[in-house]
Design a protein around this motif. Structure first.
Motif, PDB file in Angstrom:
ATOM      1  N   HIS A 103       4.568  92.031 134.642  1.00  0.00           N
ATOM      2  CA  HIS A 103       5.554  92.238 133.582  1.00  0.00           C
ATOM      3  C   HIS A 103       6.890  92.426 133.918  1.00  0.00           C
ATOM      4  N   ILE A 104       7.228  92.592 135.306  1.00  0.00           N
ATOM      5  CA  ILE A 104       8.775  92.623 135.716  1.00  0.00           C
ATOM      6  C   ILE A 104       8.955  91.045 136.030  1.00  0.00           C
ATOM      7  N   VAL A 105       8.399  90.345 136.530  1.00  0.00           N
ATOM      8  CA  VAL A 105       8.466  88.935 136.792  1.00  0.00           C
ATOM      9  C   VAL A 105       8.752  88.138 135.384  1.00  0.00           C
ATOM     10  N   GLN A 106       8.113  88.460 134.441  1.00  0.00           N
ATOM     11  CA  GLN A 106       8.157  87.814 133.030  1.00  0.00           C
ATOM     12  C   GLN A 106       9.705  88.275 132.654  1.00  0.00           C
ATOM     13  N   ALA A 107       9.985  89.772 132.787  1.00  0.00           N
ATOM     14  CA  ALA A 107      11.219  89.991 132.196  1.00  0.00           C
ATOM     15  C   ALA A 107      12.269  89.241 133.031  1.00  0.00           C
ATOM     16  N   ARG A 108      12.134  89.025 134.239  1.00  0.00           N
ATOM     17  CA  ARG A 108      13.228  88.439 134.940  1.00  0.00           C
ATOM     18  C   ARG A 108      13.379  87.073 134.409  1.00  0.00           C
ATOM     19  N   GLN A 109      12.322  86.284 134.300  1.00  0.00           N
ATOM     20  CA  GLN A 109      12.042  85.022 133.880  1.00  0.00           C
ATOM     21  C   GLN A 109      12.848  84.882 132.529  1.00  0.00           C
ATOM     22  N   LEU A 110      12.586  85.710 131.746  1.00  0.00           N
ATOM     23  CA  LEU A 110      13.442  85.755 130.298  1.00  0.00           C
ATOM     24  C   LEU A 110      14.979  85.720 130.505  1.00  0.00           C
ATOM     25  N   ALA A 111      15.089  86.623 131.310  1.00  0.00           N
ATOM     26  CA  ALA A 111      16.799  86.895 131.785  1.00  0.00           C
ATOM     27  C   ALA A 111      17.242  85.584 132.185  1.00  0.00           C
ATOM     28  N   MET A 112      16.754  85.000 132.979  1.00  0.00           N
ATOM     29  CA  MET A 112      17.120  83.688 133.373  1.00  0.00           C
ATOM     30  C   MET A 112      17.257  82.651 132.373  1.00  0.00           C
ATOM     31  N   PHE A 113      15.934  82.745 131.550  1.00  0.00           N
ATOM     32  CA  PHE A 113      15.998  81.520 130.538  1.00  0.00           C
ATOM     33  C   PHE A 113      16.896  81.736 129.538  1.00  0.00           C
ATOM     34  N   PHE A 114      17.441  83.008 129.088  1.00  0.00           N
ATOM     35  CA  PHE A 114      18.558  83.225 128.045  1.00  0.00           C
ATOM     36  C   PHE A 114      19.860  83.264 128.667  1.00  0.00           C
ATOM     37  N   ALA A 115      20.168  83.464 130.039  1.00  0.00           N
ATOM     38  CA  ALA A 115      21.261  83.305 130.795  1.00  0.00           C
ATOM     39  C   ALA A 115      21.612  81.639 130.729  1.00  0.00           C
ATOM     40  N   LYS A 116      20.692  80.824 130.997  1.00  0.00           N
ATOM     41  CA  LYS A 116      20.770  79.313 130.930  1.00  0.00           C
ATOM     42  C   LYS A 116      21.336  78.846 129.301  1.00  0.00           C
ATOM     43  N   LYS A 117      20.583  79.463 128.456  1.00  0.00           N
ATOM     44  CA  LYS A 117      20.673  79.274 126.853  1.00  0.00           C
ATOM     45  C   LYS A 117      22.055  79.661 126.410  1.00  0.00           C
ATOM     46  N   PHE A 118      22.414  81.009 126.742  1.00  0.00           N
ATOM     47  CA  PHE A 118      23.548  81.389 126.047  1.00  0.00           C
ATOM     48  C   PHE A 118      24.826  81.338 126.864  1.00  0.00           C
ATOM     49  N   THR A 119      25.072  81.102 128.104  1.00  0.00           N
ATOM     50  CA  THR A 119      26.086  80.859 128.891  1.00  0.00           C
ATOM     51  C   THR A 119      26.515  79.495 129.690  1.00  0.00           C
ATOM     52  N   LYS A 120      27.420  79.206 130.116  1.00  0.00           N
ATOM     53  CA  LYS A 120      27.740  77.916 130.664  1.00  0.00           C
ATOM     54  C   LYS A 120      27.558  77.834 132.026  1.00  0.00           C
ATOM     55  N   ALA A 121      27.112  79.252 132.708  1.00  0.00           N
ATOM     56  CA  ALA A 121      26.651  79.421 134.091  1.00  0.00           C
ATOM     57  C   ALA A 121      25.923  78.367 134.733  1.00  0.00           C
ATOM     58  N   SER A 122      26.086  77.857 136.209  1.00  0.00           N
ATOM     59  CA  SER A 122      25.177  77.144 136.862  1.00  0.00           C
ATOM     60  C   SER A 122      23.823  77.835 137.160  1.00  0.00           C
ATOM     61  N   LEU A 123      22.859  77.055 137.259  1.00  0.00           N
ATOM     62  CA  LEU A 123      21.607  77.714 137.687  1.00  0.00           C
ATOM     63  C   LEU A 123      21.792  78.463 138.895  1.00  0.00           C
ATOM     64  N   ALA A 124      22.628  77.852 139.864  1.00  0.00           N
ATOM     65  CA  ALA A 124      23.081  78.777 141.211  1.00  0.00           C
ATOM     66  C   ALA A 124      23.552  80.086 140.792  1.00  0.00           C
ATOM     67  N   SER A 125      24.732  79.733 139.988  1.00  0.00           N
ATOM     68  CA  SER A 125      25.251  81.232 139.420  1.00  0.00           C
ATOM     69  C   SER A 125      24.422  82.307 138.899  1.00  0.00           C
ATOM     70  N   ILE A 126      23.354  81.911 137.966  1.00  0.00           N
ATOM     71  CA  ILE A 126      22.475  82.671 137.218  1.00  0.00           C
ATOM     72  C   ILE A 126      21.446  83.184 138.285  1.00  0.00           C
ATOM     73  N   GLY A 127      20.976  82.522 139.480  1.00  0.00           N
ATOM     74  CA  GLY A 127      20.241  83.192 140.064  1.00  0.00           C
ATOM     75  C   GLY A 127      20.843  83.996 141.181  1.00  0.00           C
ATOM     76  N   SER A 128      22.015  83.758 141.336  1.00  0.00           N
ATOM     77  CA  SER A 128      22.946  84.809 142.192  1.00  0.00           C
ATOM     78  C   SER A 128      22.996  86.156 141.517  1.00  0.00           C
ATOM     79  N   GLN A 129      23.130  86.102 140.149  1.00  0.00           N
ATOM     80  CA  GLN A 129      23.641  87.183 139.454  1.00  0.00           C
ATOM     81  C   GLN A 129      22.371  88.043 138.939  1.00  0.00           C
ATOM     82  N   ILE A 130      21.166  87.213 139.139  1.00  0.00           N
ATOM     83  CA  ILE A 130      19.873  88.032 138.691  1.00  0.00           C
ATOM     84  C   ILE A 130      19.211  88.135 139.837  1.00  0.00           C
TER      85      ILE A 130
END
Length: 475
Positions: A410-437
């Motif tokens: 359930h924690i892995v899924q929550a983390r994956q959802l946070a990454m999914f929405f970060a890609k959808k709603f921000t202009k951040a690169s994949l590397a930047s999203i991963g770095s912050q999450i």
């Protein structure tokens, strides 16, 4: 007295300097070095193939006249292309090319273009196959200081922009970094500075480019083994305006090449203007050596416009469009749309359009309907931190747990959802999203996004998570 390569070339330079603009002379002739003189052949060293091709295209006639005066009708010119060691090459690259289609300077074919030229490599903005080597500024003349209204929210940035426009490269505001949220006028101000400089200093080469476009051009130059020409193209710009510089986040190669270009421009007194949606201190995955240079000049923030500024913006927009609107409606708009200038102008355009198409008078009721509809459907800017908080609250855990190394489902899924929405709603690169999450890499983020897409189509409960969180993040 016997002639030397230096004496012949210095005499040529004196003649050339008298016959072209000072800016062109500084850009195209000062960097050239005389190498040797053999009989009637003068060898000169130029810094890149791009440089040599530009000389052949634009200055071969004056070179012919100057050299013929010094060495007679049988004069020859040989270019030695020597790439400067600015990019970490162990050995500079050297190539010898005789001038103008391998003919000597007395030939009638002296200014025939060289075969196999690739204009798109010389100037990244030129469409392949079209012979146009002029550097266009890419500026929008509608984005000027006249339409960029001053208020408390932008006074420092606007004043700094005017100072730079009056004396590009000659103030302590170099680089000038303009930062702030979406729709607050960063791009407008960047263009306005460029437009004003072109007006005051028409001989200067001004160029506006988005960081995204710059990255695409750099990747293309690497593919075509033309990186040195790309670097040299940007090194001859007098005023470089780069929009959304934060998009270089996570792009090590592009950051490296921009670092060398920035250094060259700054050291030569050229002006650099950058815009960003965040302050340097908040930029993630940008090399420290580059961030330190962003801080050399002035970082000026654009804030949300206050009430008086919003009223002034509305009135200015109406005046420019030749539209009259009752004062109470102007006040209503200014009171109800506070987030950014883009939303405010969008609502005005929608209101005028509805009034015109439906042949209805502009009333408070119509304004209320437009504002409710417009603000409701306007995408709100969300940060990665905000997304993590919303997802954590939804799954009743704290952000530290979301970011942890645990593999509980359930924690892995929550983390994956946070990454999914970060890609959808921000202009951040994949590397930047991963770095912050949770300090993950870009591959983990990519995998997370694919997993969310797959589970959304196969797992009914998981699809509900996505729908619920999407609503919360777009409220």
């Amino acid at each position: 007295m016997s002639k030397t390569a230096e004496s012949v070339w210095n005499n040529c330079l004196a003649f050339i300097e008298d016959n072209i603009t000072s800016q062109a002379y500084k850009t195209w002739f000062e960097p050239i070095k005389a190498v040797k003189l053999t009989d009637n052949a003068l060898s000169i060293q130029v810094p890149s193939k791009f440089f040599y091709e530009w000389l052949e295209e634009h200055y071969v006639k004056i070179l012919k006249v100057a050299l013929t005066k010094e060495l007679g009708n049988n004069a020859k010119l040989v270019y030695i292309i020597r790439m400067e060691n600015t990019y970490g090459n162990k050995q500079p690259f050297t190539e010898k090319i005789p001038s103008a289609n391998r003919s000597n300077l007395q030939s009638q074919e002296v200014d025939v273009p060289l075969k196999n030229k690739s204009p798109e490599l010389k100037n990244p903005f030129v469409i392949p196959g079209i012979r146009n080597v002029k550097i266009e500024s890419q500026l929008n003349p509608n984005y000027n200081f006249e339409s960029f209204l001053e208020g408390e929210s932008n006074r420092l940035a606007r004043s700094a922009g005017l100072a730079v426009a009056n004396k590009p490269g000659g103030t302590s505001f170099n680089p000038l970094l303009i930062f702030g949220g979406v729709g607050l006028g960063k791009t407008h101000l960047g263009h306005a500075i460029g437009v004003d400089i072109k007006d005051k200093y028409p001989e200067k080469t001004v160029l506006y480019i988005s960081a995204e476009k710059f990255t695409q051009q750099y990747i293309e130059s690497v593919k075509k083994n033309n990186r040195n020409d790309f670097i040299h193209f940007y090194q001859i710009i007098d005023v470089l305006i780069v929009d959304d510089i934060q998009l270089l986040s996570g792009k090590a190669g592009t950051q490296d090449v921009f670092f060398h270009i920035f250094n060259h421009l700054h050291q030569n007194g050229k002006q650099v203007i950058l815009t960003s949606d965040k302050a340097p201190v908040d930029m993630i995955d940008i090399e420290q050596r580059l961030l330190s240079r962003f801080k050399w000049g002035l970082s000026a923030e654009l804030n949300h416009p206050d009430y008086d500024t919003r009223v002034a913006i509305i009135k200015n927009k109406l005046y420019r469009d030749g539209v009259e609107m009752p004062e109470d409606i102007i006040e209503f708009l200014a009171n109800n749309i506070k987030t950014n200038i883009r939303e405010l102008e969008g609502a005005i355009i929608s209101l005028i359009a509805h009034s015109s198409f439906n042949k209805k008078e502009i009333t408070i009721d119509l304004a209320r309907k437009i504002v409710d509809n417009y603000v409701k459907h306007t995408k709100r800017e969300v940060s990665i931190d905000y997304i993590q908080k919303v997802v954590s609250d939804y799954f009743q855990m704290d952000v530290d747990t979301l970011q942890s190394k645990t593999r509980k489902r359930h924690i892995v899924q929550a983390r994956q959802l946070a990454m999914f929405f970060a890609k959808k709603f921000t202009k951040a690169s994949l590397a930047s999203i991963g770095s912050q999450i949770g300090q993950r890499d870009h591959a983990t983020v990519l995998h997370a996004c694919k997993t969310v897409d797959n589970l959304s189509t196969t797992d009914k409960q998981f699809r509900k998570y996505v729908e619920d969180l999407s609503k919360k993040l777009t409220l």
